[in-house]
Design a protein around this motif. Structure first.
Motif, short mmCIF file in Angstrom:
data_model
loop_
_atom_site.label_atom_id
_atom_site.label_comp_id
_atom_site.label_asym_id
_atom_site.label_seq_id
_atom_site.Cartn_x
_atom_site.Cartn_y
_atom_site.Cartn_z
N VAL A 150 0.85 -1.19 0.00
CA VAL A 150 0.00 0.00 0.00
C VAL A 150 0.89 1.24 0.00
O VAL A 150 1.81 1.36 0.81
N LEU A 151 0.61 2.16 -0.93
CA LEU A 151 1.25 3.46 -0.94
C LEU A 151 0.31 4.43 -0.25
O LEU A 151 -0.85 4.55 -0.65
N THR A 152 0.79 5.10 0.79
CA THR A 152 -0.10 5.92 1.59
C THR A 152 0.62 7.17 2.08
O THR A 152 1.85 7.26 2.03
N GLY A 153 -0.16 8.12 2.56
CA GLY A 153 0.40 9.36 3.09
C GLY A 153 0.83 9.19 4.54
O GLY A 153 0.50 8.19 5.19
N PRO A 154 1.55 10.16 5.09
CA PRO A 154 2.07 10.04 6.45
C PRO A 154 0.99 9.95 7.52
O PRO A 154 1.11 9.17 8.47
N ALA A 155 -0.09 10.72 7.39
CA ALA A 155 -1.16 10.66 8.39
C ALA A 155 -1.86 9.31 8.34
O ALA A 155 -2.20 8.74 9.39
N GLU A 156 -2.06 8.77 7.14
CA GLU A 156 -2.71 7.48 7.00
C GLU A 156 -1.80 6.35 7.50
O GLU A 156 -2.26 5.38 8.08
N ILE B 172 2.36 33.52 7.23
CA ILE B 172 2.84 33.99 8.54
C ILE B 172 3.39 32.85 9.41
O ILE B 172 3.95 33.11 10.47
N ALA B 173 3.25 31.60 8.94
CA ALA B 173 3.84 30.47 9.67
C ALA B 173 4.06 29.31 8.71
O ALA B 173 3.23 29.06 7.82
N ARG B 174 5.19 28.66 8.86
CA ARG B 174 5.50 27.46 8.07
C ARG B 174 5.94 26.36 9.02
O ARG B 174 6.71 26.60 9.95
N GLY B 175 5.47 25.15 8.75
CA GLY B 175 5.94 24.01 9.52
C GLY B 175 7.20 23.43 8.89
O GLY B 175 7.59 23.82 7.79
N ARG B 176 7.82 22.48 9.58
CA ARG B 176 8.97 21.77 9.03
C ARG B 176 8.50 20.91 7.87
O ARG B 176 7.29 20.68 7.69
N ASP B 177 9.44 20.41 7.07
CA ASP B 177 9.06 19.49 6.00
C ASP B 177 8.32 18.30 6.61
O ASP B 177 8.74 17.74 7.63
N LEU B 178 7.24 17.93 5.98
CA LEU B 178 6.43 16.83 6.49
C LEU B 178 7.05 15.48 6.15
O LEU B 178 7.76 15.36 5.15
N PRO B 179 6.79 14.47 6.96
CA PRO B 179 7.27 13.12 6.62
C PRO B 179 6.75 12.69 5.25
O PRO B 179 5.70 13.15 4.80
N ASN B 180 7.48 11.81 4.61
CA ASN B 180 7.18 11.43 3.23
C ASN B 180 6.02 10.44 3.13
O ASN B 180 5.66 9.77 4.10
N ASP B 181 5.46 10.36 1.92
CA ASP B 181 4.56 9.26 1.61
C ASP B 181 5.38 7.97 1.74
O ASP B 181 6.62 7.99 1.67
N ILE B 182 4.70 6.85 1.90
CA ILE B 182 5.45 5.64 2.22
C ILE B 182 4.78 4.40 1.64
O ILE B 182 3.55 4.28 1.64
N LEU B 183 5.61 3.50 1.10
CA LEU B 183 5.12 2.22 0.60
C LEU B 183 5.38 1.18 1.67
O LEU B 183 6.50 1.03 2.16
N ASP C 136 9.92 3.74 11.43
CA ASP C 136 8.64 4.16 12.01
C ASP C 136 8.79 5.43 12.85
O ASP C 136 7.88 6.27 12.87
N ALA C 137 9.91 5.59 13.54
CA ALA C 137 10.10 6.77 14.40
C ALA C 137 10.08 8.08 13.61
O ALA C 137 9.80 9.14 14.18
N ASP C 138 10.35 8.01 12.31
CA ASP C 138 10.31 9.21 11.47
C ASP C 138 8.89 9.81 11.42
O ASP C 138 8.73 10.97 11.01
N TYR C 139 7.89 9.02 11.82
CA TYR C 139 6.50 9.46 11.75
C TYR C 139 5.95 9.85 13.13
O TYR C 139 4.74 10.08 13.26
N ASP C 140 6.83 9.97 14.11
CA ASP C 140 6.39 10.43 15.42
C ASP C 140 5.91 11.87 15.37
O ASP C 140 5.06 12.29 16.17
N TYR C 141 6.46 12.66 14.43
CA TYR C 141 6.00 14.04 14.26
C TYR C 141 4.51 14.05 13.88
O TYR C 141 3.75 14.91 14.33
N VAL C 142 4.10 13.08 13.06
CA VAL C 142 2.69 12.98 12.68
C VAL C 142 1.85 12.59 13.89
O VAL C 142 0.74 13.10 14.09
N ARG C 143 2.38 11.72 14.71
CA ARG C 143 1.66 11.33 15.93
C ARG C 143 1.46 12.55 16.84
O ARG C 143 0.41 12.70 17.48
#
Length: 287
Positions: A80-86, A203-214, A263-270
């Motif tokens: 499954v190819l999915t986004g970071p939140a998913e 007026i505000a920017r977040g850090r680069d978001l984690p990547n999509d992931i297979l 998996d720890a790379d997606y703790d920012y999403v958590r």
């Protein structure tokens, strides 16, 4: 005797067909609905990954994110190819194995307002209305909310969050009905083209978001997982060229396939989920 001969003949005809279907590696993409759209975007990639791995690959449509989870848990789909939140929810529910990250350049969340308006600083948004896009979207909802939280504004307490579709939100911003919009860089570029006479500012920017992931389903043959992972490492340029033949896949242009991901790379999403009040990752926000 005739019945036995017919039964044997039917089995001889049917078994190879079943075996061929079982041998196919099935791939799903969570943000594309329908087989026609899936083939239009990922048909060239399907051909390219088959060539690279020597595996038979079959694109498998899923109706939504929840359907992707169920298909993976039941063994109907292998990758499954999915986004970071998913991914965060998929990981919790189906325990898949990470294969490779699909980088999206300039993938970050922003808080956008009018350059000619009264809002000049993030602090000016206190007690104001801020709109967000699709519920649970990494770059339109979770990411912008986290960018504000990182700068001291608590979601739902320091301002009023509203989920409004982007085009409607821009009109509301211009009218003064809302004070800012959460969106990603690509959306801002589109807004500037659609409204050339309106001056927007960030007026505000977040850090680069984690990547999509297979990811690969739990229990999938290790040799298959290794073949697919090796294909991205050795033939990444060819695979990316195939992916970019899809119109909606232009978000990957200039990016890379990254195998050094965990998996720890997606703790920012958590953290983003927790920011909007979601502490358990057992269902998709908005479903």
């Amino acid at each position: 005797m005739l019945r036995k001969i017919l039964a044997v003949t039917i089995m001889a005809i049917s078994f190879p067909t079943i075996a061929q279907a079982a041998d196919a590696v099935r791939v799903a993409v969570t943000d594309i609905e329908g087989l026609e759209a899936l083939h239009q975007e990922f048909g060239p990639f399907e051909t390219a990954i088959e060539k690279s791995t020597g595996l038979e690959v079959e694109l498998f449509p899923v109706g939504n994110r929840t359907a992707a989870v169920e298909a993976m848990k039941s063994g109907q789909v292998d990758f499954v190819l999915t986004g970071p939140a998913e991914y965060v929810v998929l990981k919790e529910l189906a325990k898949p194995e990470i294969v490779v990250a699909w980088q999206r350049p300039d993938y970050f969340a922003q808080i956008v307002t009018l350059a000619t308006g009264p809002v000049k600083l993030v602090s000016d948004l206190k007690d104001k209305v801020i709109s967000f896009g699709s519920v649970g979207s990494t770059s339109q909802h979770l990411g912008p909310a986290q960018a504000l939280a990182d700068l001291g504004l608590d979601y739902g307490r320091d301002y009023e969050p509203k989920i409004i579709s982007r085009n409607v939100a821009i009109e509301a911003l211009i009218r003064g009905d809302i004070s800012a919009i959460g969106m990603n860089f690509g959306h801002l570029q589109k807004a500037r083209k659609a409204y050339p006479d309106v001056a927007f500012t960030v007026i505000a920017r977040g850090r680069d978001l984690p990547n999509d992931i297979l990811v690969a389903r739990s229990g999938l043959d290790k040799d298959v997982v290794e073949k697919v992972g090796k294909a991205f490492e050795e033939d990444g340029k060819d695979l990316l060229a195939a992916v970019l033949k899809g119109d909606d896949n232009q978000k990957y242009r200039g990016g890379f396939f990254l195998s050094s991901v965990n998996d720890a790379d997606y703790d920012y999403v958590r953290s983003m989920y927790k920011t909007i009040g979601v502490k358990r990752f057992t269902s998709f926000v908005g479903d």
